[in-house]
Design a protein around this motif. Structure first.
Motif, PDB file in Angstrom:
ATOM      1  N   ASN A 256       0.832  -1.197   0.000  1.00 38.18           N
ATOM      2  CA  ASN A 256       0.000   0.000   0.000  1.00 38.18           C
ATOM      3  C   ASN A 256       0.872   1.254   0.000  1.00 38.18           C
ATOM      4  O   ASN A 256       1.671   1.472   0.918  1.00 38.18           O
ATOM      5  N   ASP A 258      -0.616   4.346  -0.402  1.00 37.21           N
ATOM      6  CA  ASP A 258      -1.526   5.455  -0.137  1.00 37.21           C
ATOM      7  C   ASP A 258      -1.617   5.788   1.344  1.00 37.21           C
ATOM      8  O   ASP A 258      -2.599   6.381   1.799  1.00 37.21           O
ATOM      9  N   SER A 260      -0.712   7.702   4.785  1.00 33.65           N
ATOM     10  CA  SER A 260      -0.316   9.060   5.148  1.00 33.65           C
ATOM     11  C   SER A 260       0.882   9.042   6.095  1.00 33.65           C
ATOM     12  O   SER A 260       1.190   8.027   6.724  1.00 33.65           O
ATOM     13  N   CYS A 290       7.127   6.076   0.383  1.00 34.22           N
ATOM     14  CA  CYS A 290       5.967   6.957   0.209  1.00 34.22           C
ATOM     15  C   CYS A 290       6.244   8.427   0.484  1.00 34.22           C
ATOM     16  O   CYS A 290       5.600   9.296  -0.110  1.00 34.22           O
TER      17      CYS A 290
END
Length: 620
Positions: A256, A258, A260, A290
């Motif tokens: 993943n 996505d 935060s 990320c």
């Protein structure tokens, strides 16, 4: 007769060689050993690639040439060594014409020099061979210098090294083609050792890799040949700490992408809290994939300050050095491997609130916890303000009243002090603990004041990577460590006052190195550093002399750290007296730990002489 291939030169008579079995000839200014073995003529460099002993004094049996000094063995036809502590032997193509022996004195190398030395550095790391590592570092630096000598521009600065790099393999110690030859003296030893240390030490980032990072940070500040010494020392420490250790198996990032920053930060802190190393590593690798470097720094330093002064300050210090090493190498290629290896520094750390010294007779861990809880309100109150440091602020931090110290820090935050400002003032107080260290204490207590200083400066340096509010907590911790060290300044050692001198700076630097040759010259070394300022000497020359004094010794980890930290403190502070004090404190610490046996310098000297082609032996 006319020789068609003019690269070949006549060196001997075949009948004479057949009769004698071996001869030493001169070809292109180098001694070459000729052997007649099993009906063939073989020509090799007469100097053993290990330590230069004449191979003409060796023996040949079934195609194996053995040096009689350290018994290194070589396959005679191609020169390949059986023993990695040596090196492959230089061979020379030969031709027989009318019973005369000709050879090519300058054969083309099988691989470019940069590739060869990088491969040998990998061998040295894997086998923990000091001389091989020293030769490799010198060889790589010589490649870089040859580019300069050929008139090409080269920069050893950290920014240029990182900005102009290209993609390379991230597995460690594995052999790959070097990128640009002008980088070989700095970048290749650093990258190769980081790759090796993060792969072949299950415990991850520790003393060895931190030493390497410190040496990379010192690289630009030391003299020319000492740059080689610094990189040799760094790679040697990585190999030494990794020797005999099981390998490390890196985890994987989550699929993943996505997630935060807030979510990853929470996950990472929670997994570190329960000492879940694997889970924490997966969270961190995902954050690296990320988030921006600044956000990753916030995630990591938040977890590194969730508990008080972990591992006597080493946790935050080591992690900060890992970030700085990544800056040298390039974020995209090395952040995941290097930073993931630091997770154990958090999950396995001793937490100082668990120590009696942080609970009794004053509960300073509790004071820190209370201050931490008030941080949101303090930061909000200070928003938009500019802190004006009180004149006696450092003296307050050096007092024997823990509550007053915490009150001063919280008040500074309320008045707008940034994490950088607060960390810097704590580091200034910690510098004084080293400069004022009383030598009537136990010798090992030098480490106590040293740990506080390196921690406090690491906090300041971390604050340049992230403006995370959590770093205020590290300022509280550092200040409490300064408080705990107060008895080590009883009485305060005298610090030389500025004055006048008739001595030239060059003479003062020579006397400083002489002081390091004698045990216990703590105050003398401090006085000489101060006198160098009085004489108007260039501080950069003084730093190079301190670097020379450091790198010729078998300096321990803390001494290496101390000098690197002092140089950073010198660069950071603006006031002349603070710059002077940073180097005075450093010189006192160095003098307390010098001289040593200097065995590493002996190895480096041998490697240097061999690289120059000098004789180590009178026989040939």
């Amino acid at each position: 007769m006319v020789v068609e291939n003019t690269e070949y030169v006549r060196v001997a008579s075949l009948p004479d060689l057949e009769a004698e079995g071996q001869q030493v000839v001169n070809a292109g200014g180098r001694p070459v050993a000729l052997f007649h073995h099993e009906g063939e003529v073989h020509a090799v460099d007469n100097r053993c690639p290990h330590m230069g002993f004449p191979l003409s004094r060796g023996t040949i049996d079934e195609g194996i040439l053995t040096c009689h000094w350290h018994h290194a063995r070589f396959e005679l036809e191609a020169g390949d060594t059986f023993d990695l502590f040596a090196d492959d032997l230089q061979t020379f193509p030969t031709e027989i014409r009318d019973d005369e022996i000709y050879l090519d004195p300058e054969p083309e190398p099988d691989v470019p020099p940069a590739t060869r030395w990088r491969n040998r550095l990998a061998d040295g790391l894997q086998e923990n061979l000091s001389l091989v590592m020293a030769k490799s570092v010198i060889g790589l630096d010589d490649v870089a210098q040859s580019v300069v000598r050929d008139g090409e521009a080269v920069s050893s600065s950290r920014e240029t090294q990182s900005a102009s790099r290209t993609t390379t393999e991230r597995s460690s110690g594995e052999r790959s083609e070097p990128r640009d030859e002008e980088k070989e003296g700095f970048y290749t030893p650093l990258e190769t050792a980081v790759n090796f240390g993060t792969k072949y030490r299950a415990m991850g980032w520790g003393r060895g890799l931190t030493t390497l990072g410190c040496m990379a940070n010192l690289y630009d500040a030391v003299g020319g040949r000492d740059k080689r010494r610094a990189m040799f020392l760094g790679v040697h420490e990585v190999a030494s700490e990794s020797a005999g250790e099981p390998p490390r198996f890196q985890q994987y990032a989550f699929d993943n992408r996505d997630l935060s920053k807030e979510r990853l930060k929470s996950w990472f802190r929670n997994t570190c809290e329960v000492r879940d190393g694997d889970g924490a590593e997966r969270c961190l690798l995902t954050a690296i994939a990320c988030l921006s470097p600044e956000d990753v720094a916030e995630v990591v330093f938040a977890a590194a300050t969730d508990h008080r002064y972990m591992n006597a300050g080493h946790t935050l210090d080591f992690i900060n050095t890992a970030f700085e090493t990544v800056e040298h190498l390039g974020w995209d290629e090395h952040a995941d491997t290097a930073l993931a290896s630091t997770v154990g520094q958090i999950t396995d750390a001793t937490r100082s609130e668990e120590l009696s010294s942080w609970r009794q007779p004053v509960d300073i861990a509790g004071l820190c916890a209370d201050a931490n809880e008030s941080l949101p309100d303090l930061v909000a109150a200070g928003d938009g303000k500019e802190w004006d440091e009180p004149e006696d602020f450092v003296e307050t931090l050096l007092s024997d009243d823990a509550e007053a110290i915490i009150d001063a820090l919280t008040g500074a935050i309320r008045d707008g002090a940034t994490t950088t400002q607060l960390a810097d003032v704590v580091a200034r107080a910690a510098t004084r603990r080293v400069a004022w260290f009383a030598t009537n204490n136990e010798f090992r207590d030098w480490n106590t004041v040293h740990h506080t200083l390196t921690y406090a400066d690491a906090v300041r340096r971390a604050s340049e990577k992230t403006d995370a509010t959590e770093l205020y907590r590290a300022c509280f911790d550092g200040a409490m460590s300064v408080y705990l060290d107060r008895f080590l300044n009883s009485p305060r050692a005298p610090v030389p006052e500025p004055g006048e001198t008739d001595h030239a700076p060059e003479a003062i630097r020579e006397r400083l190195l002489e002081a390091f040759d004698e045990q216990g010259q703590v105050n003398r070394a401090a006085s000489l550093v101060s006198e160098h300022f009085d004489a108007g000497g260039d501080p950069e020359d003084l730093k190079r002399s301190l670097g020379r004094g450091l790198l010729r010794e078998d300096a321990n980890f803390h001494t290496l750290q101390n000098v690197e930290t002092a140089f950073r403190r010198f660069e950071t502070v603006d006031e002349e007296d603070e710059k002077r004090l940073a180097l005075v404190a450093c010189a006192r610490y160095m003098a307390a730990h010098f001289p040593t046996r200097r065995s590493a310098e002996q190895t480096f000297s041998i490697a240097t002489r061999l690289h120059r082609g000098e004789r180590l032996h009178e026989v040939e």
